[in-house]
Design a protein around this motif. Sequence first.
Motif, mmCIF file in Angstrom:
data_model
loop_
_atom_site.group_PDB
_atom_site.id
_atom_site.type_symbol
_atom_site.label_atom_id
_atom_site.label_comp_id
_atom_site.label_asym_id
_atom_site.label_seq_id
_atom_site.Cartn_x
_atom_site.Cartn_y
_atom_site.Cartn_z
ATOM 1 N N ARG A 174 2.115 4.886 -0.231
ATOM 2 C CA ARG A 174 1.517 6.192 0.017
ATOM 3 C C ARG A 174 2.509 7.239 -0.463
ATOM 4 N NH1 ARG A 174 0.670 3.169 4.475
ATOM 5 N NH2 ARG A 174 2.324 4.195 5.644
ATOM 6 N N ASN A 187 0.845 -1.183 0.000
ATOM 7 C CA ASN A 187 0.000 0.000 0.000
ATOM 8 C C ASN A 187 0.889 1.244 0.000
ATOM 9 O OD1 ASN A 187 -2.110 1.763 0.206
ATOM 10 N ND2 ASN A 187 -2.450 1.443 2.387
ATOM 11 N N GLU A 205 -1.588 13.612 1.445
ATOM 12 C CA GLU A 205 -2.949 13.302 1.871
ATOM 13 C C GLU A 205 -3.113 11.837 2.274
ATOM 14 O OE1 GLU A 205 -2.130 14.962 -0.790
ATOM 15 O OE2 GLU A 205 -2.798 16.982 -0.244
ATOM 16 N N SER A 206 -2.284 10.953 1.728
ATOM 17 C CA SER A 206 -2.407 9.525 2.027
ATOM 18 C C SER A 206 -1.567 9.096 3.229
ATOM 19 C CB SER A 206 -1.993 8.699 0.808
ATOM 20 O OG SER A 206 -0.613 8.880 0.523
#
Length: 336
Positions: free
Chosen positions: A136, A134, A140-141
Motif C-alpha cells: 500500500r 499487498n 487512499e490505500s
Amino acid sequence: MIHLNLIEAAERSSLMENVNPVHVTDVRAARKSSKSKLLTAGLAAAFVFVAFSCFLSVFGVPTPLQGALPEAYLSLIGAEDPSQALTLGAGQTTTAGGLLEAEAAAERAVLKMREGMSVKQVVAEINPQALYNNSRKSYESYLPLEKISYQKAASAQFLTFLATATPDDVGFSDCIFQTPNYYYIRGVAAKPTSQRSFLERVKAVSSDFRTPPLPENAPATDITAFGLFNVSSPNLTAVKNFVKTAEVAEELKALKALATNAKLNFKGLEKPAVEDFGVYKRYSYTVSANSDFPELQNFASALLESPVRVGVTKMEMIFAKRDIQSSMQFVMFVVP
C-alpha cells in the motif's frame, strides 16, 4: 330398311341415356377441403403432444424413453428422467427437478468439511500473495489505523519543517495543511532575498510546488505558495489499536493534556461528528485555539511522540485582527 333404321335409332337413344354424366371438379372446394384436413391433423398432433407432455410431467419418463428425450424439453415441462440424475455422493442423487435441493446439499457438505479442517489446512489453501504482498503505497490505500499514524507524522513533519526553514524576517498570515500532504502558505518577507530563500526551501521538499502569478503592484517580498509536501518515512504502525467506546473520554483527556503543555486551550472537543462504518465509527472534532506558530508546532511534535490515538486531518492558522486564530480537525476511530 326404314324399320331397321328406326330400330338402330332407338338403340342409339337407349345407349345415350345409360352413359354416366361427366363430373367437373371445383378447385376452390378442393383447396378448402385440403386445408381443413391439415388443420384437423395439426390439432390432433398438438393434442397428442400436450397429452404426452402432461403424462411425462405427472408420471415421469417411462423406462423405454429414458435418456432419449432432450433435457431442455424435460426441464420445460417439469418432468424427471432418472437416467439424467446428478450424483452428489455415495447413494445420493437428484434429478433435474431436484437441482436446487442438490445444490443446497452440496453447500452444506462443503461447509461441514471446512468446519472440520485444521488451521494449517485452511492457511494452506490461501494464496500468500494476497496477504503478504499487498503493498500500500498511497494514502487512499492505507488501513484506518495506518491513516491515523500517517496523519500524526505528516502534520508534525510539516510544522517542524516550517519552524526550521523559515527565516526570522518572514511572517505568515495564512498557513494550512490538510491530509494527506496538501499545503497553502501566504505571508510576507522583510526583504526579497529572504522571500527567495524561503520559497526555494519549500520547493525542495515539495513534489508539486506552485506559486500563483502576482499582480503588478504586489511587493517583491510577497509569499504565496501551495503544493504537496513530501512526508518522509512515516511509521504506519505507530497506532496499533482502535479506541474502544469506554476509552474515548480518557483519550480526549490525554489529548487535552498535550495541548495544555503546549500552552493551547482547545474549544470544541465536547460534541464530535460521528460516522458509522459498520465495523468501527469515526469521531471527528473541529477545535479552535488562540495560538501562534511555535505553540502549534510543539503540540504536533508532542502528539507524534505520544501514544494518543488521534489523527489530524487539517491544521489552519489565519491572522485575525491582532491574533493568530488556529483551528484543527481531529479524528478518532472507535469500536464497541
